[in-house]
Scaffold this motif. Structure first.
Motif, PDB file in Angstrom:
ATOM      1  N   MET A 793     -11.701 -27.070 -13.256  1.00  0.00           N
ATOM      2  CA  MET A 793     -10.904 -26.023 -13.884  1.00  0.00           C
ATOM      3  C   MET A 793     -10.623 -24.909 -12.876  1.00  0.00           C
ATOM      4  O   MET A 793     -11.235 -24.850 -11.804  1.00  0.00           O
ATOM      5  N   PRO A 794      -9.663 -24.009 -13.193  1.00  0.00           N
ATOM      6  CA  PRO A 794      -9.415 -22.872 -12.304  1.00  0.00           C
ATOM      7  C   PRO A 794     -10.663 -22.029 -12.139  1.00  0.00           C
ATOM      8  O   PRO A 794     -11.408 -21.801 -13.089  1.00  0.00           O
ATOM      9  N   ALA A 795     -10.899 -21.557 -10.940  1.00  0.00           N
ATOM     10  CA  ALA A 795     -12.083 -20.755 -10.656  1.00  0.00           C
ATOM     11  C   ALA A 795     -11.957 -19.375 -11.284  1.00  0.00           C
ATOM     12  O   ALA A 795     -10.845 -18.854 -11.463  1.00  0.00           O
ATOM     13  N   PRO A 796     -13.072 -18.729 -11.621  1.00  0.00           N
ATOM     14  CA  PRO A 796     -13.008 -17.400 -12.262  1.00  0.00           C
ATOM     15  C   PRO A 796     -12.304 -16.356 -11.405  1.00  0.00           C
ATOM     16  O   PRO A 796     -11.721 -15.416 -11.941  1.00  0.00           O
ATOM     17  N   TRP A 797     -12.380 -16.487 -10.086  1.00  0.00           N
ATOM     18  CA  TRP A 797     -11.786 -15.483  -9.193  1.00  0.00           C
ATOM     19  C   TRP A 797     -10.323 -15.781  -8.874  1.00  0.00           C
ATOM     20  O   TRP A 797      -9.699 -15.048  -8.109  1.00  0.00           O
ATOM     21  N   ASN A 798      -9.766 -16.808  -9.457  1.00  0.00           N
ATOM     22  CA  ASN A 798      -8.417 -17.241  -9.094  1.00  0.00           C
ATOM     23  C   ASN A 798      -7.359 -16.206  -9.508  1.00  0.00           C
ATOM     24  O   ASN A 798      -7.341 -15.741 -10.639  1.00  0.00           O
ATOM     25  N   GLU A 799      -6.493 -15.818  -8.559  1.00  0.00           N
ATOM     26  CA  GLU A 799      -5.343 -14.943  -8.823  1.00  0.00           C
ATOM     27  C   GLU A 799      -4.104 -15.660  -8.305  1.00  0.00           C
ATOM     28  O   GLU A 799      -3.747 -15.539  -7.138  1.00  0.00           O
ATOM     29  N   PRO A 800      -3.411 -16.432  -9.164  1.00  0.00           N
ATOM     30  CA  PRO A 800      -2.319 -17.289  -8.675  1.00  0.00           C
ATOM     31  C   PRO A 800      -1.168 -16.538  -8.028  1.00  0.00           C
ATOM     32  O   PRO A 800      -0.588 -17.020  -7.043  1.00  0.00           O
ATOM     33  N   HIS A 801      -0.799 -15.380  -8.575  1.00  0.00           N
ATOM     34  CA  HIS A 801       0.404 -14.693  -8.081  1.00  0.00           C
ATOM     35  C   HIS A 801       0.071 -13.239  -7.763  1.00  0.00           C
ATOM     36  O   HIS A 801      -0.495 -12.525  -8.594  1.00  0.00           O
ATOM     37  N   ARG A 802       0.451 -12.837  -6.559  1.00  0.00           N
ATOM     38  CA  ARG A 802       0.241 -11.445  -6.162  1.00  0.00           C
ATOM     39  C   ARG A 802       1.482 -10.955  -5.419  1.00  0.00           C
ATOM     40  O   ARG A 802       1.916 -11.557  -4.443  1.00  0.00           O
ATOM     41  N   PHE A 803       2.065  -9.871  -5.912  1.00  0.00           N
ATOM     42  CA  PHE A 803       3.237  -9.247  -5.304  1.00  0.00           C
ATOM     43  C   PHE A 803       2.841  -7.855  -4.829  1.00  0.00           C
ATOM     44  O   PHE A 803       2.061  -7.167  -5.492  1.00  0.00           O
ATOM     45  N   GLN A 804       3.413  -7.434  -3.719  1.00  0.00           N
ATOM     46  CA  GLN A 804       3.143  -6.079  -3.271  1.00  0.00           C
ATOM     47  C   GLN A 804       4.263  -5.566  -2.388  1.00  0.00           C
ATOM     48  O   GLN A 804       5.019  -6.338  -1.794  1.00  0.00           O
ATOM     49  N   GLY A 805       4.373  -4.255  -2.346  1.00  0.00           N
ATOM     50  CA  GLY A 805       5.374  -3.606  -1.514  1.00  0.00           C
ATOM     51  C   GLY A 805       4.830  -2.300  -0.970  1.00  0.00           C
ATOM     52  O   GLY A 805       3.990  -1.648  -1.602  1.00  0.00           O
ATOM     53  N   ARG A 806       5.289  -1.917   0.224  1.00  0.00           N
ATOM     54  CA  ARG A 806       4.863  -0.678   0.862  1.00  0.00           C
ATOM     55  C   ARG A 806       6.076   0.015   1.463  1.00  0.00           C
ATOM     56  O   ARG A 806       6.976  -0.635   1.995  1.00  0.00           O
ATOM     57  N   ALA A 807       6.084   1.321   1.412  1.00  0.00           N
ATOM     58  CA  ALA A 807       7.112   2.126   2.077  1.00  0.00           C
ATOM     59  C   ALA A 807       6.442   3.354   2.655  1.00  0.00           C
ATOM     60  O   ALA A 807       5.806   4.118   1.931  1.00  0.00           O
ATOM     61  N   LEU A 808       6.571   3.533   3.964  1.00  0.00           N
ATOM     62  CA  LEU A 808       6.030   4.686   4.659  1.00  0.00           C
ATOM     63  C   LEU A 808       7.190   5.453   5.280  1.00  0.00           C
ATOM     64  O   LEU A 808       7.997   4.889   6.014  1.00  0.00           O
ATOM     65  N   TRP A 809       7.275   6.745   4.977  1.00  0.00           N
ATOM     66  CA  TRP A 809       8.396   7.560   5.452  1.00  0.00           C
ATOM     67  C   TRP A 809       7.845   8.786   6.173  1.00  0.00           C
ATOM     68  O   TRP A 809       7.173   9.627   5.576  1.00  0.00           O
ATOM     69  N   HIS A 810       8.126   8.865   7.479  1.00  0.00           N
ATOM     70  CA  HIS A 810       7.784  10.050   8.256  1.00  0.00           C
ATOM     71  C   HIS A 810       8.925  11.051   8.107  1.00  0.00           C
ATOM     72  O   HIS A 810       9.868  11.079   8.902  1.00  0.00           O
ATOM     73  N   ILE A 811       8.824  11.874   7.096  1.00  0.00           N
ATOM     74  CA  ILE A 811       9.894  12.833   6.825  1.00  0.00           C
ATOM     75  C   ILE A 811      10.039  13.833   7.958  1.00  0.00           C
ATOM     76  O   ILE A 811      11.143  14.237   8.343  1.00  0.00           O
ATOM     77  N   HIS A 812       8.908  14.216   8.506  1.00  0.00           N
ATOM     78  CA  HIS A 812       8.836  15.236   9.553  1.00  0.00           C
ATOM     79  C   HIS A 812       7.591  14.899  10.374  1.00  0.00           C
ATOM     80  O   HIS A 812       6.677  14.227   9.877  1.00  0.00           O
ATOM     81  N   PRO A 813       7.524  15.298  11.657  1.00  0.00           N
ATOM     82  CA  PRO A 813       6.301  15.003  12.414  1.00  0.00           C
ATOM     83  C   PRO A 813       5.021  15.441  11.721  1.00  0.00           C
ATOM     84  O   PRO A 813       3.961  14.874  11.971  1.00  0.00           O
ATOM     85  N   ALA A 814       5.122  16.411  10.832  1.00  0.00           N
ATOM     86  CA  ALA A 814       3.927  16.896  10.139  1.00  0.00           C
ATOM     87  C   ALA A 814       3.859  16.448   8.687  1.00  0.00           C
ATOM     88  O   ALA A 814       2.903  16.801   7.991  1.00  0.00           O
ATOM     89  N   VAL A 815       4.850  15.674   8.203  1.00  0.00           N
ATOM     90  CA  VAL A 815       4.904  15.295   6.790  1.00  0.00           C
ATOM     91  C   VAL A 815       5.215  13.803   6.674  1.00  0.00           C
ATOM     92  O   VAL A 815       6.200  13.322   7.246  1.00  0.00           O
TER      93      VAL A 815
END
Length: 926
Positions: A793-815
């Motif tokens: 059977m499927p294992a207890p820790w099984n996670e069949p589908h995982r989606f993710q996204g990241r966005a990093l924005w250097h608005i200013h050298p200090a921000v």
């Protein structure tokens, strides 16, 4: 050789070329090219193609023997040279020359010289700002004729180089590549230190995987480019391994779950600190890790198909490295957030002209007694509410189910860790390293609950749940680059972990608490204090679980470089492991098991570079287990092929696999207390029998960079474990089978299989101000659980589908701002783990035999972070605002059952993860 002999030899090669000549152009007349100038750029092209382009552009007759130019590549930039100068420049680093016949035809001939003289080029690749070595950096010839990589100490060696000029590219993840030209003289042993400048880092710590491009992508203006996709995670609970879930195949980041590598179960990977195993490196519910985030600067991630040098572990290894990178003589960091206070001190002590001692010290602690984070405090209150199903079964009550309402509650959270690391450089190629780590995590909750409907005398229930993890690690290592061919290193280390778990409960029917039965108390606070005093005296039923593991390792490694095409790595290792397991008799049968194992291991691994950008690793480990007198072989191999100069972009392909054994195993014991805070606790043990867990790996990955600042990575894996260990609840509840001192008193063998894959697409905007990533993982893990459920059977820790996204924005050298999103779908085993592993063994009325059909709703979380780094003049300041779960999703951990007013009917009671959680942290660097 006399001049006559030289002339005869030259005529011999000229005649050979004429007899097997290749006509490149159709021009048959003499022409003077001395006055014309030409410009070309050749980036690792075959010499035959280069000559073809030159002949076509100049319209000349050019002939040569195809055998002479076979397997020769050119990496040159030529600007405004005449044809004789151009040909001379093209052929400079080859064993070829040219002559011009009276007809104007140019003939490529072999250079006549004495037997070739050889030299060597070796050295160390380091961070230019801190002087820290960079292990695993690529050292490749620009003409694609071979290369190597640096070892654990950052050393490299290229031997048996024909005297002449070479162009070599040095590259490493997170650093600007360097293209360097060296000149090798006969019998010269040249050594240099190569400095690489770090790129801007968008993730901390930097994570390095096994598949990295062998050569950086070369842009049209001559600058070098390599993957620049490093991410800084969002969220207030920052730790040294949180960013691992950005990579394919790493399942981590959800509270109440553990880290899993490519479908492997919880104990099938090993966490290392400076190459030393650390056991139970997590706190309760994954709320924070056992390592200070300010002590770690790099993580090496080894997944399916990893090589023989890393060791023996079924799922993979995660090697964290202490940060000893202080560039100044003194540095101090102070950082605080709602949960912890972090400090770090760096000192550099000069000894002699070029022998500094670097010392890093980091300490982290919390202040729960001063300030209790409201979100965490409320989470603890929600997680340890009384489960009526389990409570009713423990009390053996025949009456109808009742509900429980928490009347009094208290919690205690304490954690601290201390890191100390140092490096002494005797000289550039002779180093001593030492590091030490200790940490403790303690969590305790206790509560008083009242049952409803109440009788004439209030029916009180009291429970206390305590967890205590303690880790210790120390290591001393020595690295010596003995000769340009030989590199030696030795390490002595010790690691230990102790875990204690105590669960006790009582109720107003217990004769040990007569005051409550007499009705002498007027408030629940009085009852809470009274039962607490009885509990502290040891008069209530108690489950006590304890586990200790101690691990000594002596290891020695050697790297020998035969030629620029072949390097061999060898190693010896001696392990002594002792462990003890002690479970008291309350919920489970009593267990008292002690084991000691001695392992003698060795490995040999050869690295070959073949042809154009082929890189092959073949090797095996050999482990002798003294307890059963068996030898276990682990043959493994990997092949990587890079295509850096094709029209569609940079391509890199890797396939690897082999056999993997596992000699130390982790077991998850389900926490069956009716107010248990976490679903399970972990113990470590090792088998003294011949049944050693075994796995077969095959993995493949592709890296593709269609253009500058854009990359796509794909990976797939397949793992099969014909022998794997899991917790045996049938044995834990049995009162007659197996000896309580034997390994199989709580363990049984089975088989597990896993397969899956993932894709990551990243994009950096040309100005490097915006960094984007999107990814998807698919993973299926199946376990043969015939002893408990009668099927695979499927294992207890099984996670069949995982989606993710990241966005990093250097608005200013200090921000800067970070936005990250994660979705996990397909989780099953929806009820609390105790329902599957406890209820059905204690009472046949409760049947939870279809966990694969108990599917939880998808997990969704969106986080936002704002980072301000203003310039203060006297220190570096960082102010960080983290808004975790800004959509306030009530993601479900698991289900419980709650009785209703109608007898025999139940409602779902969902245990959820924290909702919207704001957090502010402040950091000073001096």
């Amino acid at each position: 050789m006399t001049e006559v002999q030289r002339l005869k030899s030259s005529l011999k090669w000229i005649c050979s070329g004429i007899f097997s000549l290749m006509i490149i152009t159709n021009s048959v007349y003499s022409q003077d090219f001395n006055n014309d100038v030409f410009s070309f750029e050749f980036r690792g092209e075959r010499l035959s193609n280069v000559l073809e382009k030159v002949a076509e552009s100049a319209g000349l007759d050019l002939v040569y023997d195809p055998v002479l130019v076979h397997d020769l590549y050119i990496h040159k930039r030529i600007h405004n040279l005449s044809m004789p100068e151009l040909l001379q420049e093209v052929l400079t680093d080859t064993p070829l020359d040219f002559i011009t016949l009276s007809t104007g035809t140019i003939v490529i001939v072999k250079t006549v010289r004495d037997d070739p003289a050889y030299g060597s080029f070796s050295g160390r690749v380091i961070d230019s700002t801190t002087g820290e070595p960079l292990p695993g950096a690529n050292v490749m010839f620009a003409d694609a004729s071979g290369g190597t990589s640096t070892n654990r100490a950052g050393n490299f060696s290229l031997n048996r180089l024909v005297s002449g000029s070479y162009h070599i590219v040095f590259s490493y993840v997170g650093y600007e590549p360097v293209l360097k030209t060296i000149n090798i003289n006969p019998d010269q042993q040249q050594r240099e230190v190569i400095n690489l400048d770090p790129k801007p880092i968008h993730i901390s710590p930097v994570i390095v995987t096994s598949h990295v491009p062998q050569m950086p992508r070369m842009s049209g203006n001559g600058e070098t480019m390599i993957n620049n996709h490093y991410w800084e995670h969002s969220g207030g609970m920052r730790n040294a391994i949180q960013s691992l879930n950005l990579f394919s195949g790493v399942q981590y980041g959800l509270p109440m779950t553990d880290l899993h590598l490519q479908g492997g179960q919880r104990g099938d990977h090993r966490m290392l600190l400076d190459g030393v195993p650390v056991y139970n490196p997590y706190s309760f519910g994954q709320m924070f890790s056992a390592f200070s985030p300010h002590a770690i600067n790099k993580v090496h991630l080894h997944k399916a198909g990893y090589g023989v040098q890393e060791g023996s572990q079924i799922a993979g290894l995660i090697d964290l490295n202490h940060d000893i990178s202080a560039a100044n003589d003194f540095g101090f960091t102070l950082q605080g957030d709602p949960l912890s206070l972090n400090t770090r001190v760096d000192v550099k002590i000069p000894i002699g002209n070029d022998s500094p001692v670097k010392i890093m010290s980091a300490f982290r602690t919390n202040y729960w007694n001063i300030y209790r984070n409201p979100t965490l405090d409320q989470t603890l209150r929600e997680w340890d509410k009384v489960d009526p199903m389990i409570m009713n079964l423990i009390l053996n009550e025949d009456r109808d189910f009742v509900t429980y309402e928490t009347m009094e509650h208290n919690s205690d959270v304490r954690f601290h860790d201390y890191h100390l690391a140092s490096r002494f450089r005797l000289n550039t190629f002779h180093n001593f390293n030492a590091s030490f780590y200790t940490g403790r995590n303690f969590v305790s909750t206790d509560l008083l609950a009242q049952s409803f409907p109440a009788s004439d005398l209030p029916d009180y229930t009291y429970a206390n749940d305590q967890y205590n993890w303690q880790n210790l690690m120390g290591q001393f290592s020595h690295n010596w680059f003995v000769t340009p061919r030989l590199d030696l290193s030795t390490r002595l280390s010790y690691s230990s972990n102790s875990f204690e778990h105590q669960y006790l409960y009582g109720n107003s029917l217990d004769p040990a608490i007569p005051e409550i039965n007499s009705g002498a108390f007027y408030t629940t606070s009085d009852a809470y204090r009274a039962i607490g005093q009885v509990a502290s005296g040891g008069h209530l039923p108690t489950q006590f679980n304890e586990n200790d593991i101690r691990h000594f390792i002596l290891r020695s490694d050697a790297t020998y470089n035969f030629t620029r095409h072949f390097t061999i790595n060898m190693g010896l290792q001696l392990d002594r492991v002792s462990s003890s397991v002690n479970l008291s008799d309350l919920f489970y049968r009593p267990i008292q098991s002690d084991q000691t194992s001695v392992l003698s291991g060795s490995y040999v691994d050869g690295r070959f570079t073949i042809g154009e950008y082929w890189n092959v690793n073949i090797g095996s480990r050999f482990t002798y287990v003294h307890q059963n007198s068996n030898i276990y072989l682990e043959p493994r191999a990997g092949v990587q092929y890079d295509l850096p100069h094709v029209n569609s972009g940079y391509w890199s392909f890797r396939v690897s696999g082999g056999i993997y054994w596992q000699f130390i195993n982790q077991f998850d014991i389900t926490n069956v207390g009716p107010t248990a805070l976490v679903p399970s606790f972990s113990i470590w043990s090792h088998s003294e029998s011949g049944q050693i867990p075994k796995a077969y790996h095959i993995s493949g990955s592709i890296l593709f960079e269609p253009a500058d600042h854009t990359s796509i990575s794909l990976e797939a894996f397949r793992k099969w474990q014909p022998v794997a260990y899991i917790t045996s609840y049938q044995n834990l509840f049995s009162r007659q089978t197996t000896d309580i001192a034997r390994f199989d008193a709580f363990a049984e063998s089975t088989s597990i299989s896993a397969y899956g894959g993932g894709i990551r697409m990243t994009r950096d905007m040309p100005d490097h101000r915006i960094h984007l990533m999107i990814g998807y993982d698919y993973s299926i893990s199946k376990i043969n659980d015939h002893s408990q459920f009668g099927r695979t059977m499927p294992a207890p820790w099984n996670e069949p589908h995982r989606f993710q996204g990241r966005a990093l924005w250097h608005i200013h050298p200090a921000v800067s701002t970070i936005l990250q999103w994660q979705t996990v779908a397909g989780r099953t085993w929806g009820y609390r783990q105790a329902y599957y592993d406890f209820l059905q063994f204690r009472d046949s009325h409760y049947i939870f035999l279809r966990p694969e059909e108990d599917q939880l709703s998808p997990f969704h979380q969106l986080d936002f972070s704002l980072i301000l780094k203003p310039s203060t003049g006297f220190s570096d300041l960082e102010l960080r605002l983290d808004l975790v779960n800004i959509l306030n999703r009530k993601n479900v951990i698991d289900w419980g059952l709650q009785p209703t007013e109608n007898p025999g009917e139940f409602d779902f009671r969902k245990r959820t993860m924290p909702g919207f959680t704001p957090s502010v942290s402040l950091q000073f660097n001096f």
